[in-house]
Design an enzyme around this catalytic site. Sequence first.
Site, PDB file in Angstrom:
ATOM      1  N   SER A 117       0.826  -1.203   0.000  1.00  0.00           N
ATOM      2  CA  SER A 117       0.000   0.000   0.000  1.00  0.00           C
ATOM      3  C   SER A 117       0.858   1.249   0.000  1.00  0.00           C
ATOM      4  O   SER A 117       1.950   1.274   0.589  1.00  0.00           O
ATOM      5  CB  SER A 117      -0.900   0.015   1.235  1.00  0.00           C
ATOM      6  OG  SER A 117      -1.577   1.252   1.368  1.00  0.00           O
ATOM      7  N   TYR A 141      -2.391   0.133   9.865  1.00  0.00           N
ATOM      8  CA  TYR A 141      -2.497  -0.514   8.553  1.00  0.00           C
ATOM      9  C   TYR A 141      -1.230  -0.285   7.734  1.00  0.00           C
ATOM     10  O   TYR A 141      -0.630  -1.236   7.207  1.00  0.00           O
ATOM     11  CB  TYR A 141      -3.712   0.021   7.802  1.00  0.00           C
ATOM     12  CG  TYR A 141      -3.741  -0.390   6.348  1.00  0.00           C
ATOM     13  CD1 TYR A 141      -3.973  -1.715   6.001  1.00  0.00           C
ATOM     14  CD2 TYR A 141      -3.520   0.535   5.338  1.00  0.00           C
ATOM     15  CE1 TYR A 141      -3.993  -2.105   4.670  1.00  0.00           C
ATOM     16  CE2 TYR A 141      -3.535   0.152   4.009  1.00  0.00           C
ATOM     17  CZ  TYR A 141      -3.768  -1.164   3.673  1.00  0.00           C
ATOM     18  OH  TYR A 141      -3.766  -1.554   2.368  1.00  0.00           O
ATOM     19  N   LYS A 145       1.663  -3.123   6.550  1.00  0.00           N
ATOM     20  CA  LYS A 145       2.067  -3.390   5.167  1.00  0.00           C
ATOM     21  C   LYS A 145       3.580  -3.254   4.996  1.00  0.00           C
ATOM     22  O   LYS A 145       4.208  -4.022   4.260  1.00  0.00           O
ATOM     23  CB  LYS A 145       1.329  -2.449   4.219  1.00  0.00           C
ATOM     24  CG  LYS A 145      -0.136  -2.806   4.022  1.00  0.00           C
ATOM     25  CD  LYS A 145      -0.284  -4.168   3.358  1.00  0.00           C
ATOM     26  CE  LYS A 145      -1.715  -4.486   2.998  1.00  0.00           C
ATOM     27  NZ  LYS A 145      -1.850  -5.793   2.313  1.00  0.00           N
TER      28      LYS A 145
END
Length: 319
Positions: A117, A141, A145
């Site tokens: 991402s 998040y 990643k």
Amino acid sequence: MTWMVTGGAGYIGAHVVRALGEAGLDPIVLDDLSSGHHEFVPEGVPFVRGSILDGELLERTFGEHEVEGVIHVAGFKYAGVSVQRPLHTYAQNVTGTAVLLAAMSDAGVTRIVFSSSAAVYGTPDTDLVTEATPKSPESPYGESKLIGEWLLADQGRANGLAHTSLRYFNVVGSGSPEVYDTSPHNLFPLVFDALLDGRTPRINGDDYPTPDGTCVRDYIHVADLAVSHVAAARRLAAGEPIEPVYNLGSGDGVSVGEIMRTVAAVTGIGFAPEIAPRRPGDPARIVASGELAARDLDWAMRHSLTEMVQSAWQARRDA
């Protein structure tokens, strides 16, 4: 030989599965259906219901289907929600990836394309993000990643794992009428659901340091994204040189305000969006260069913003 798509019953994964089939490669889907839909899996594609946290299931599936490589799309993908649910995010995205890599190693599966991402960059101090831009994620998040990328790199050094990670941000549109974004947190489904319910869509924050005050992102068509995942898998399978990471970016980006105006034009439903508070973990601007991916992975922005909205609206309306 077969490529396993983890999360292959989800919005992005299902498009990757279709792209693999169109390229003459044999996909198999592993998905726990926590956010995916079995009906998104094309007829005739083997489907295994299960979690990437189940190492025994993974290793058994690798052997039964002679899996050559993995396109790892499964994960918890909501940056804003990850701020409230950090442990869940790490369990799914970090522990899950570690279990997957261990099962691959035990089964002798040596190739992986990782769905990363642009959230790994946080709020970059540059107008155009490249793969060399410093990483400074601003949500669990994004952190998860980045750790996933580290795990792949460490396995590459330890046992020769062939890998690449693809970084991207907002994925929109539809390449197949029967597959659409069902996320309760992503912009397009939120806007479409509001319009279909007779409600006014809203924007989370209009006081960012951007031209119209709304967040600016790369909005990329899901079918374009799927093509580059398949190109990466082919490159790994052929043993061709490949970069450890690629940005799949538009090079310019559009704002949430522009998205709203395009939605109104495409749907014919006039509205003035409501303004809500900012979401935690949302940077003001992330726009990435896709030059390296264009060179190696057949990356291109093949769809205009209007085409992205049109395809997404048609798929959602006809669902």
